[in-house]
Design an enzyme around this catalytic site. Structure first.
Site, mmCIF file in Angstrom:
data_model
loop_
_atom_site.group_PDB
_atom_site.id
_atom_site.type_symbol
_atom_site.label_atom_id
_atom_site.label_comp_id
_atom_site.label_asym_id
_atom_site.label_seq_id
_atom_site.Cartn_x
_atom_site.Cartn_y
_atom_site.Cartn_z
ATOM 1 N N SER A 58 0.827 -1.209 0.000
ATOM 2 C CA SER A 58 0.000 0.000 0.000
ATOM 3 C C SER A 58 0.860 1.258 0.000
ATOM 4 O O SER A 58 0.378 2.337 -0.350
ATOM 5 C CB SER A 58 -0.918 0.002 1.221
ATOM 6 O OG SER A 58 -0.131 -0.040 2.408
ATOM 7 N N HIS A 59 2.120 1.155 0.414
ATOM 8 C CA HIS A 59 3.014 2.320 0.429
ATOM 9 C C HIS A 59 4.165 2.190 -0.556
ATOM 10 O O HIS A 59 5.105 2.970 -0.515
ATOM 11 C CB HIS A 59 3.559 2.560 1.836
ATOM 12 C CG HIS A 59 2.536 3.074 2.779
ATOM 13 N ND1 HIS A 59 1.611 2.268 3.401
ATOM 14 C CD2 HIS A 59 2.251 4.334 3.197
ATOM 15 C CE1 HIS A 59 0.827 2.998 4.169
ATOM 16 N NE2 HIS A 59 1.187 4.253 4.070
ATOM 17 N N ASP B 241 -8.463 0.821 2.977
ATOM 18 C CA ASP B 241 -9.266 -0.357 3.311
ATOM 19 C C ASP B 241 -10.754 -0.026 3.328
ATOM 20 O O ASP B 241 -11.585 -0.894 3.042
ATOM 21 C CB ASP B 241 -8.821 -0.931 4.663
ATOM 22 C CG ASP B 241 -7.452 -1.601 4.575
ATOM 23 O OD1 ASP B 241 -7.082 -2.048 3.464
ATOM 24 O OD2 ASP B 241 -6.757 -1.663 5.599
#
Lengths: 345, 345
Positions: free
Chosen positions: A51-52, A192
């Site tokens: 996600s990063h 999310d």
């Protein structure tokens, strides 16, 4: 039955790093800033924190195109006191500001036992653990706090004020990778909630409020003018407030609710501040620090905590170093196009 | 209809302080230690934090009678580095150790921008906020960590390892009482589980596990060989681990699972360690710290957070200073008997 996975490529770290550095340079970063951002982004992808990782490249590029951040900024480091370093990131990214001050704050921590690094006028768009892990590899204990953008409602409140405001911590181990955690003080990541909305799922209790400040389990209500809750009720809320105080008020940066990027459509990076505290455990004779950490880890295992903070990343890191960094094949193609000289793609 | 309250007395602070100092002295404390513990206990009672006020006197006295703690201990302060103070509490209480080092760590924080105070071989049996609030009254930002006794299971584990391990934070305000919080990293206080057991109530989800490490909502199962959970799942667990590292490994103190008081029946105070980090916000020119905190408080109010951290205590403090400190009448009688010279009660 497993759902079919998107086709995965495995790319050597050096190649990914080179691709990312080219992309940042082609989109306006100085070579120095491009190298630091590429190292950060490739390392995060290597460690499986997708996600990063490269997932963030479109956000970086939209932000660079908007003129919101200065990717050629040269940070200004001030030696404010024997234990206090202040950095004006000059509206650049936080990672080059940290890199510019790392040696100085490390030396101060060793000389004084503890030192503080205050960064302001900075943009942090990555995970926080890459900022602290290197201190632990140098035998130091590090704590980091960064505020972000208003999307979390204070406990008992009605509208968003705090950022997801993570806290990261790293401590060295004897003969093993450091203990490192990086936790958002929000109950859930914004991404999310978006996934839950797309998949028509309800949120767990206590994760978000709607635009009227009422608790909701409907993802769309959180996304449409609502807000996330802090993790752990009033306790997480107090910690999130502390992050605002340390990362913004103390450093001279913006609070998460303050900056105004409306003149820069496409901007996604919060312009705030970051604080690091670095401690040298060797300054107290007789605490036997390294051995004591091994005692703690052994007892955490015996109590049934099978995976220690950071361990999953180290396992993925080892796999990436052996086999290459996993990335969706279509994403890798996209990166190659972005990195190619104009007209050759 | 309100249930009838136990009969309440209102006692002047100075009288309560004197009673408590006499009690501590009569039960083995040196005059210096007695004065510090009395001030701490009376202040906590004054501020309405009753679970850590005079309610704890029987626990103090049982511990003193057991020989587990040295209430005549003279702390040994070591100036370990320009920003690092270490205190051996010599098996005494933590508050006298902090008092012995407060001026030195304050001076170091002002000189260096940040300083650390590491206390070990100490017993902390009170709330943590009284330790940090005075730093904020001196214009400093303070963080404190103390570990306690194994009663919290690491997230995903089966048996107790961590203490309730609170984190406290204080920041000064301009013209108002400081922002102060003090939060246990356990999901609930042990005393609240005992109350639920007595009253036949179920616990909320996620508060405790039974002796097999399985989640339970039955208070008796938690108390009978089970354990509390950390607050906020794996995040609270990571923070609790951090408290063990900072308060024990770094200071040279015991982990919460280490000390052995089996030779001292009646002992109730954990023999561990405590860490404080003190920051001088004035060392960074231009951050306008006090005014920035007022901006944050104003916005937290506007977002609907009506009560700021510490505010309830300040309201009760003002009432106690005006009307006297509230205490159950029977409890006050008990304190007077304990304080009276032998043979006169």
């Amino acid at each position: 039955m497993q759902t079919p996975q998107r086709e995965r490529a495995l790319v050597p770290f050096a190649e990914l790093h080179g691709l990312l550095a080219s992309i940042f340079e082609r989109h306006g970063a100085s070579p120095e800033v491009a190298a630091i951002l590429a190292d950060n982004c490739a390392s995060v992808q290597r460690d499986g924190a997708e996600s990063h990782g490269t997932f963030r490249i479109p956000g970086y590029l939209a932000t660079l195109a908007s003129g919101w951040v200065d990717a050629k900024a040269v940070p200004v480091v001030t030696d404010a006191a024997p234990g206090y370093v202040s950095v004006d990131a000059m509206n650049g990214f936080a990672q080059p500001a940290l890199a510019a001050a790392r040696a100085l704050v490390t030396a101060k921590a060793r000389a004084n036992g503890i030192a503080l690094l205050a960064i302001h006028n900075s943009h942090h768009f990555s995970a926080l653990w890459p900022d602290v892990e290197p201190f632990a590899r140098d035998g130091l204990v590090a704590l980091a706090f960064v505020n972000s953008m208003a999307c979390v409602v204070p406990h008992g409140g009605q509208h968003a004020l705090f950022g997801t405001n993570p806290i990261a911590f790293a401590a060295p181990r004897a003969g093993a990778d450091p203990l490192v955690f990086d936790l958002a003080t929000s109950a859930m990541a914004h991404g999310d909630v978006q996934i839950a909305a797309r998949e028509g799922q309800s949120l767990p209790e206590g994760v978000g409020v709607d635009r009227a400040g009422k608790p909701t389990r409907t993802p769309a209500a959180v996304l449409d003018g609502g807000a996330l809750c802090p993790f752990g009720g009033h306790k997480g809320s107090a910690l999130s407030m502390m992050v605002e105080i340390l990362a913004a008020a103390l450093t001279g940066g913006n609070f998460s609710f303050e900056f105004n990027w409306s003149g820069h459509p496409g901007a996604q990076t919060p312009r705030t501040g970051q604080l690091l505290i670095v401690i040298d455990p060797a300054r107290q004779a007789g605490n036997g620090f390294a051995a004591r950490i091994e005692t703690l880890v052994r007892e955490m295992r015996a109590a049934g905590q099978e995976r220690q903070p950071g361990e999953r990343r180290y396992l993925q890191r080892a796999a990436s170093e052996r086999d290459g960094v996993p990335i969706a094949a279509t994403e890798l193609e996209g990166l190659r196009r972005l990195a190619a000289p104009a007209g050759t793609a």
